[in-house]
Design an enzyme around this catalytic site. Structure first.
Site, PDB file in Angstrom:
ATOM      1  N   ASN A  18       0.839  -1.217   0.000  1.00  0.00           N
ATOM      2  CA  ASN A  18       0.000   0.000   0.000  1.00  0.00           C
ATOM      3  C   ASN A  18       0.861   1.249   0.000  1.00  0.00           C
ATOM      4  O   ASN A  18       0.563   2.209  -0.710  1.00  0.00           O
ATOM      5  CB  ASN A  18      -0.945   0.001   1.206  1.00  0.00           C
ATOM      6  CG  ASN A  18      -2.158  -0.868   0.965  1.00  0.00           C
ATOM      7  OD1 ASN A  18      -3.102  -0.456   0.295  1.00  0.00           O
ATOM      8  ND2 ASN A  18      -2.120  -2.085   1.476  1.00  0.00           N
ATOM      9  N   HIS A 108      -8.422  -0.907   6.933  1.00  0.00           N
ATOM     10  CA  HIS A 108      -8.631  -2.236   7.526  1.00  0.00           C
ATOM     11  C   HIS A 108      -9.154  -3.158   6.422  1.00  0.00           C
ATOM     12  O   HIS A 108     -10.069  -2.769   5.680  1.00  0.00           O
ATOM     13  CB  HIS A 108      -9.637  -2.128   8.673  1.00  0.00           C
ATOM     14  CG  HIS A 108      -9.801  -3.419   9.403  1.00  0.00           C
ATOM     15  ND1 HIS A 108      -8.863  -3.891  10.308  1.00  0.00           N
ATOM     16  CD2 HIS A 108     -10.769  -4.366   9.332  1.00  0.00           C
ATOM     17  CE1 HIS A 108      -9.261  -5.052  10.765  1.00  0.00           C
ATOM     18  NE2 HIS A 108     -10.406  -5.378  10.193  1.00  0.00           N
TER      19      HIS A 108
HETATM   20  C1  GRF Z   1      -3.222  -4.318   4.360  1.00  0.00           C
HETATM   21  O1  GRF Z   1      -4.034  -5.426   4.179  1.00  0.00           O
HETATM   22  C2  GRF Z   1      -3.953  -3.295   5.191  1.00  0.00           C
HETATM   23  O2  GRF Z   1      -5.322  -3.315   4.989  1.00  0.00           O
HETATM   24  C3  GRF Z   1      -3.650  -3.757   6.575  1.00  0.00           C
HETATM   25  O3  GRF Z   1      -2.318  -4.208   6.520  1.00  0.00           O
HETATM   26  C4  GRF Z   1      -2.016  -4.672   5.215  1.00  0.00           C
HETATM   27  C5  GRF Z   1      -0.759  -4.041   4.742  1.00  0.00           C
HETATM   28  O4  GRF Z   1      -0.281  -4.649   3.582  1.00  0.00           O
HETATM   29  N1  GRF Z   1      -3.940  -2.746   7.546  1.00  0.00           N
HETATM   30  P1  GRF Z   1       0.945  -4.048   2.771  1.00  0.00           P
HETATM   31  O5  GRF Z   1       2.167  -4.097   3.688  1.00  0.00           O
HETATM   32  O6  GRF Z   1       0.602  -2.652   2.385  1.00  0.00           O
HETATM   33  O7  GRF Z   1       1.094  -4.942   1.597  1.00  0.00           O
END
Ligand code: GRF
Length: 191
Positions: A18, A108
């Site tokens: 993300n 989330h």
């Molecule tokens: C994501 O699924 C987000 O919703 C949660 O933690 C995860 C992070 O994934 N809070 P990444 O490290 O961004 O791939």
């Protein structure tokens, strides 16, 4: 007329997919600038992403996060206006919530208020969705307060869950939604 972008910090503990999408999105924009990456995990993939994008980073353990001095200084130094949590595994302490009222947001990987709270993260969430036979899941972007996953909801989007889905396939569908929406919602909230 030049407009100063809002400066945000991304807090993440893991891979940082993300964080990468957020950095890519804002690379060509003037609304928001990612000015700092914070992690509690010195091995987190997100720190490599920070290096790749030339963004300063800071590692803080639980004690340092709760105590606050070092982090407070970094937030001042980089002029941070708001914080985006992207897979950050520690509870945000009261001092930080009070410093940034309504300016800390989280994503989330489920439709809150279902499947939230302490211990509900990553694959735990998607297994719970599968075990409870839910027919949909999705994402929730919300304001962070002093309790896990309880702040005001800003945005939700859903995906279908069919009997053939596994926790892994649910995770993949949810991740598509995260990458699709989180950068845009961050822009709406902060700019
Ligand atoms: C994501 O699924 C987000 O919703 C949660 O933690 C995860 C992070 O994934 N809070 P990444 O490290 O961004 O791939």
């Amino acid at each position: 007329m030049s407009v100063t972008p809002k400066h945000i910090a991304i807090f993440a503990s893991g891979t940082g997919s993300n964080a990468r999408k957020i950095l890519e999105y804002f690379a060509g924009r003037t609304t928001v600038k990612v000015a700092l990456i914070v992690s509690n995990n010195s091995n987190a993939g997100v720190l490599d992403i920070a290096l790749e994008f030339g963004i300063p980073s800071l590692v803080v353990n639980r004690e340092a996060l709760n105590q606050g001095d070092e982090l407070n200084k970094a937030l001042d130094k980089y002029g941070i206006d708001g914080i985006v949590l992207a897979g950050f595994m520690l509870l945000i302490p009261a001092w930080l919530v009070q410093r940034y009222p309504n300016k800390i947001i989280n994503i989330h990987p489920a439709l809150l208020p279902k499947h939230g709270g302490k211990g509900m993260y990553g694959m735990h969430v998607h297994r719970a969705v599968k075990e409870q036979g839910d027919t949909e899941s999705g994402i929730t972007i919300h304001v962070v307060n002093e309790q896990y996953d309880e702040g005001n909801i800003i945005f939700q989007d859903s995906c279908s869950v069919v009997p053939d889905d596994t926790p892994e396939s649910i995770a993949a569908k949810v991740q598509v939604l995260e990458h699709q929406h989180y950068p845009r919602i961050i822009e709406q909230v902060f700019s």
